[in-house]
Design a protein around this motif. Structure first.
Motif, PDB file in Angstrom:
ATOM      1  N   PHE A 128       1.016  -1.364   0.223  1.00 40.27           N
ATOM      2  CA  PHE A 128      -0.089  -0.171   0.124  1.00 40.27           C
ATOM      3  C   PHE A 128       0.799   1.283  -0.053  1.00 40.27           C
ATOM      4  O   PHE A 128       1.790   1.099   0.651  1.00 40.27           O
ATOM      5  CB  PHE A 128      -0.963  -0.024   1.154  1.00 40.27           C
ATOM      6  CG  PHE A 128      -1.875  -1.008   1.222  1.00 40.27           C
ATOM      7  CD1 PHE A 128      -3.230  -0.764   0.810  1.00 40.27           C
ATOM      8  CD2 PHE A 128      -1.609  -2.371   1.781  1.00 40.27           C
ATOM      9  CE1 PHE A 128      -4.347  -1.718   0.624  1.00 40.27           C
ATOM     10  CE2 PHE A 128      -2.792  -3.317   1.676  1.00 40.27           C
ATOM     11  CZ  PHE A 128      -3.992  -3.165   1.072  1.00 40.27           C
ATOM     12  N   ASP A 129       0.481   2.146  -0.915  1.00 38.58           N
ATOM     13  CA  ASP A 129       1.412   3.456  -0.746  1.00 38.58           C
ATOM     14  C   ASP A 129       0.587   4.251   0.449  1.00 38.58           C
ATOM     15  O   ASP A 129      -0.509   4.510   0.615  1.00 38.58           O
ATOM     16  CB  ASP A 129       1.029   4.359  -2.219  1.00 38.58           C
ATOM     17  CG  ASP A 129       1.487   3.683  -3.272  1.00 38.58           C
ATOM     18  OD1 ASP A 129       2.397   2.869  -3.258  1.00 38.58           O
ATOM     19  OD2 ASP A 129       0.763   3.979  -4.512  1.00 38.58           O
ATOM     20  N   ILE A 130       1.384   4.837   0.905  1.00 41.69           N
ATOM     21  CA  ILE A 130       0.888   5.862   2.249  1.00 41.69           C
ATOM     22  C   ILE A 130       1.261   7.202   2.074  1.00 41.69           C
ATOM     23  O   ILE A 130       2.317   7.866   1.566  1.00 41.69           O
ATOM     24  CB  ILE A 130       1.965   5.364   3.646  1.00 41.69           C
ATOM     25  CG1 ILE A 130       1.882   3.859   3.609  1.00 41.69           C
ATOM     26  CG2 ILE A 130       1.545   6.142   4.671  1.00 41.69           C
ATOM     27  CD1 ILE A 130       0.467   3.323   3.928  1.00 41.69           C
ATOM     28  N   TRP A 131       0.161   7.977   2.150  1.00 44.39           N
ATOM     29  CA  TRP A 131       0.316   9.314   1.806  1.00 44.39           C
ATOM     30  C   TRP A 131       0.015  10.117   2.850  1.00 44.39           C
ATOM     31  O   TRP A 131      -0.766   9.821   3.765  1.00 44.39           O
ATOM     32  CB  TRP A 131      -0.970   9.642   0.399  1.00 44.39           C
ATOM     33  CG  TRP A 131      -0.713   9.046  -0.751  1.00 44.39           C
ATOM     34  CD1 TRP A 131      -0.933   7.690  -1.230  1.00 44.39           C
ATOM     35  CD2 TRP A 131      -0.049   9.766  -1.998  1.00 44.39           C
ATOM     36  NE1 TRP A 131      -0.416   7.537  -2.352  1.00 44.39           N
ATOM     37  CE2 TRP A 131      -0.132   8.705  -2.965  1.00 44.39           C
ATOM     38  CE3 TRP A 131      -0.004  11.293  -2.131  1.00 44.39           C
ATOM     39  CZ2 TRP A 131       0.317   9.220  -4.488  1.00 44.39           C
ATOM     40  CZ3 TRP A 131       0.683  11.502  -3.267  1.00 44.39           C
ATOM     41  CH2 TRP A 131       0.755  10.250  -4.288  1.00 44.39           C
ATOM     42  N   GLY A 132       0.498  11.390   2.993  1.00 46.39           N
ATOM     43  CA  GLY A 132       0.216  12.460   3.931  1.00 46.39           C
ATOM     44  C   GLY A 132       0.025  13.756   3.234  1.00 46.39           C
ATOM     45  O   GLY A 132       0.313  14.039   2.158  1.00 46.39           O
ATOM     46  N   GLN A 133      -0.411  14.657   4.248  1.00 43.08           N
ATOM     47  CA  GLN A 133      -0.606  15.999   3.778  1.00 43.08           C
ATOM     48  C   GLN A 133       0.333  17.121   4.130  1.00 43.08           C
ATOM     49  O   GLN A 133       0.452  16.799   5.227  1.00 43.08           O
ATOM     50  CB  GLN A 133      -2.101  16.263   4.129  1.00 43.08           C
ATOM     51  CG  GLN A 133      -2.495  17.928   3.803  1.00 43.08           C
ATOM     52  CD  GLN A 133      -3.893  18.288   4.215  1.00 43.08           C
ATOM     53  OE1 GLN A 133      -4.257  17.731   5.460  1.00 43.08           O
ATOM     54  NE2 GLN A 133      -4.764  18.869   3.778  1.00 43.08           N
ATOM     55  N   GLU A 158       5.711   6.432   1.598  1.00 41.83           N
ATOM     56  CA  GLU A 158       6.542   5.064   1.771  1.00 41.83           C
ATOM     57  C   GLU A 158       5.330   4.275   1.252  1.00 41.83           C
ATOM     58  O   GLU A 158       4.347   4.284   0.821  1.00 41.83           O
ATOM     59  CB  GLU A 158       6.724   4.915   3.113  1.00 41.83           C
ATOM     60  CG  GLU A 158       5.299   4.763   4.051  1.00 41.83           C
ATOM     61  CD  GLU A 158       5.906   4.203   5.472  1.00 41.83           C
ATOM     62  OE1 GLU A 158       6.393   3.295   5.461  1.00 41.83           O
ATOM     63  OE2 GLU A 158       5.483   4.870   6.465  1.00 41.83           O
ATOM     64  N   LYS A 159       6.043   2.933   1.125  1.00 42.22           N
ATOM     65  CA  LYS A 159       5.282   2.004   0.518  1.00 42.22           C
ATOM     66  C   LYS A 159       5.211   0.725   1.765  1.00 42.22           C
ATOM     67  O   LYS A 159       6.392   0.567   2.011  1.00 42.22           O
ATOM     68  CB  LYS A 159       5.635   1.449  -0.662  1.00 42.22           C
ATOM     69  CG  LYS A 159       4.930   0.238  -1.571  1.00 42.22           C
ATOM     70  CD  LYS A 159       5.602  -0.360  -2.732  1.00 42.22           C
ATOM     71  CE  LYS A 159       5.358   0.843  -3.720  1.00 42.22           C
ATOM     72  NZ  LYS A 159       3.854   0.956  -4.301  1.00 42.22           N
ATOM     73  N   ARG A 160       4.119   0.249   2.167  1.00 43.30           N
ATOM     74  CA  ARG A 160       4.041  -0.819   3.295  1.00 43.30           C
ATOM     75  C   ARG A 160       3.577  -1.978   2.517  1.00 43.30           C
ATOM     76  O   ARG A 160       2.838  -2.025   1.903  1.00 43.30           O
ATOM     77  CB  ARG A 160       3.164  -0.506   4.275  1.00 43.30           C
ATOM     78  CG  ARG A 160       3.667   0.945   5.217  1.00 43.30           C
ATOM     79  CD  ARG A 160       2.804   1.457   6.143  1.00 43.30           C
ATOM     80  NE  ARG A 160       3.292   2.571   6.806  1.00 43.30           N
ATOM     81  CZ  ARG A 160       2.611   3.238   7.597  1.00 43.30           C
ATOM     82  NH1 ARG A 160       1.451   2.670   8.187  1.00 43.30           N
ATOM     83  NH2 ARG A 160       3.003   4.199   8.031  1.00 43.30           N
ATOM     84  N   GLN A 161       4.256  -3.156   3.038  1.00 43.94           N
ATOM     85  CA  GLN A 161       3.904  -4.391   2.649  1.00 43.94           C
ATOM     86  C   GLN A 161       2.579  -4.889   3.280  1.00 43.94           C
ATOM     87  O   GLN A 161       2.674  -4.759   4.559  1.00 43.94           O
ATOM     88  CB  GLN A 161       4.899  -5.549   2.979  1.00 43.94           C
ATOM     89  CG  GLN A 161       6.287  -5.256   1.995  1.00 43.94           C
ATOM     90  CD  GLN A 161       5.990  -5.001   0.363  1.00 43.94           C
ATOM     91  OE1 GLN A 161       5.545  -6.245  -0.177  1.00 43.94           O
ATOM     92  NE2 GLN A 161       6.553  -3.994  -0.239  1.00 43.94           N
ATOM     93  N   ALA A 162       1.846  -5.571   2.729  1.00 39.30           N
ATOM     94  CA  ALA A 162       0.904  -6.241   3.343  1.00 39.30           C
ATOM     95  C   ALA A 162       1.030  -7.524   3.697  1.00 39.30           C
ATOM     96  O   ALA A 162       2.013  -8.140   3.311  1.00 39.30           O
ATOM     97  CB  ALA A 162      -0.291  -6.103   2.263  1.00 39.30           C
TER      98      ALA A 162
END
Length: 420
Positions: free
Chosen positions: A318-323, A332-336
């Motif tokens: 999953f791509d992790i987005w922030g503001q 970042e990218k987190r593994q499922a």
């Protein structure tokens, strides 16, 4: 939290009704059953009865409202969800609300009021969230009687009527009561008394639910509502109600202090302050949902990082987005977790995304949606550009409008089944 009892629940213990208050959080607008006595209203402050509320709140708004209530009232001991529809017809919102309330106010009792149709599949998750008290409305235990009370019963996407619908809802109610008691919860049964329809049936209802383990019986005289099939039925008199309560009391203790509460009731049973608090409910409902600062990020299931184009179950990361300063950035990218593992996989994913307020997916099954929602992670189905969807999330807009046309999720299993 210690083992629950009735020492601070005013509905289950009449002795504390003058000192212990409750607050109903109106987060559940949809209903899966149409009763011939029911007329649900939102944005209503002129009636005091079940099925009405000043507004409908999101789970985040509900906790904001609860915080304001707790600041103003020092006697609130119970937080409940009782509509204005049915809580389990709105399971993701209900579970998320309970998870947020449990985190913010761990000492409050959690309470739920439902028709029971979709309750059995959620009992284990509700217990995990700390639910202790449940009310189920059972107005017939014989489908021949029930068919006169229920106009229709909707199970998922199928609508049942007549004997079939009445038989279905009673079978689910039986299962719900049994499962709740097996899991150590207190169960109150509400029965709506409709003269000429189920008045002679009341003792049989009490006897039957008592055999299933119910703890308390609440016989409620029907409230004739304009625009309903039963609008011209006369409300039962005190003598008739008392006589039937005496008979039903041979099987179960009777609740005699019910106030037929609104879905946004607040305060003491005999000193309800819902009309006083109505402006606050409407104000909070009209505002964009306050962001959860403990969950600053949003996860997205995307193949290339631009579009939301993966099912939850097929996403391996999953791509992790922030503001940041009005714009959005990929952090970042987190593994499922690997496929398989049943509901444990979704609980593990909720842990991995524990600092995310939402996860964006192209489709999702009911099972993972419910598990993630119960952990405070909103599941948003869409097929748009990631950054455009982020704008909706961070501004608190109604993301249900982003759902792809015809989206059904990739499976329809219950809470402990399905692929995601």
């Amino acid at each position: 939290m210690s083992n629950p009892d009735n020492s601070s629940h005013p509905c289950f213990n009449e002795k504390v009704k003058g000192g212990c208050g409750r607050v109903h959080l109106p987060v559940a607008p949809k209903c899966n059953v149409l009763c011939n006595f029911c007329n649900r209203k939102f944005d209503c402050v002129n009636e005091s009865r079940p099925g009405v509320a000043s507004a409908v709140l999101s789970p985040v708004q509900a906790v904001t409202y609860l915080e304001k209530v707790m600041e103003r009232m020092g006697n609130i001991t119970v937080a409940g969800i009782a509509g204005p529809g049915d809580p389990m017809a709105n399971a993701p919102k209900t579970l998320e609300t309970m998870a947020r309330v449990r985190k913010a106010f761990p000492d409050l009792l959690l309470c739920l009021s439902s028709n029971g149709l979709h309750l059995p599949e959620h009992v284990r998750e509700l217990k995990r969230l700390g639910l202790t008290h449940v009310t189920i409305t059972v107005s017939a235990v014989d489908p021949e009687v029930g068919k006169k009370i229920y106009a229709w019963v909707r199970d998922r996407k199928v609508v049942y009527r007549g004997l079939e619908g009445a038989g279905l809802i009673w079978s689910r109610q039986q299962e719900a009561i049994s499962r709740l008691k097996e899991n150590g919860m207190q169960v109150k049964v509400n029965s709506i008394l409709v003269p000429g329809i189920n008045d002679r049936h009341m003792p049989e209802i009490a006897r039957t639910v008592a055999a299933l383990g119910a703890d308390l019986f609440n016989l409620i005289p029907v409230f004739p509502n304009p625009g309903t099939k039963f609008e011209n039925i006369t409300e039962p008199g005190r003598h008739e109600v008392d006589s039937l309560r005496e008979t039903a009391g041979r099987y179960l203790p009777q609740m005699t202090h019910c106030q037929r509460c609104r879905a946004d009731a607040v305060g003491l049973l005999d000193r309800d302050r819902s009309l006083e608090m109505a402006p606050l409910v409407r104000k909070i409902a009209s505002q964009a949902a306050c962001p959860d600062q403990s969950r600053p990020y949003v996860a997205a299931a995307s193949r290339e990082g631009m579009l939301v184009n993966q099912h939850l179950g097929e996403a391996r990361s999953f791509d992790i987005w922030g503001q940041k300063e009005g714009s959005y950035e990929l952090l970042e990218k987190r593994q499922a977790s690997p496929p398989g593992g049943g509901p444990g996989r979704w609980r593990d994913l909720a842990r991995i995304l524990g600092d995310c307020r939402a996860v964006l997916v192209n489709a999702v099954g009911e099972s993972p949606r419910q598990v993630l929602s119960s952990q405070g992670v909103q599941v948003v189905e869409t097929d748009g550009l990631v950054e455009e969807v982020l704008e909706w999330i961070y501004q608190g807009k109604d993301v249900s409008r982003l759902k792809p046309a015809g989206a059904k999720g990739c499976c329809t299993g219950g809470l402990f089944g399905g692929c995601g």
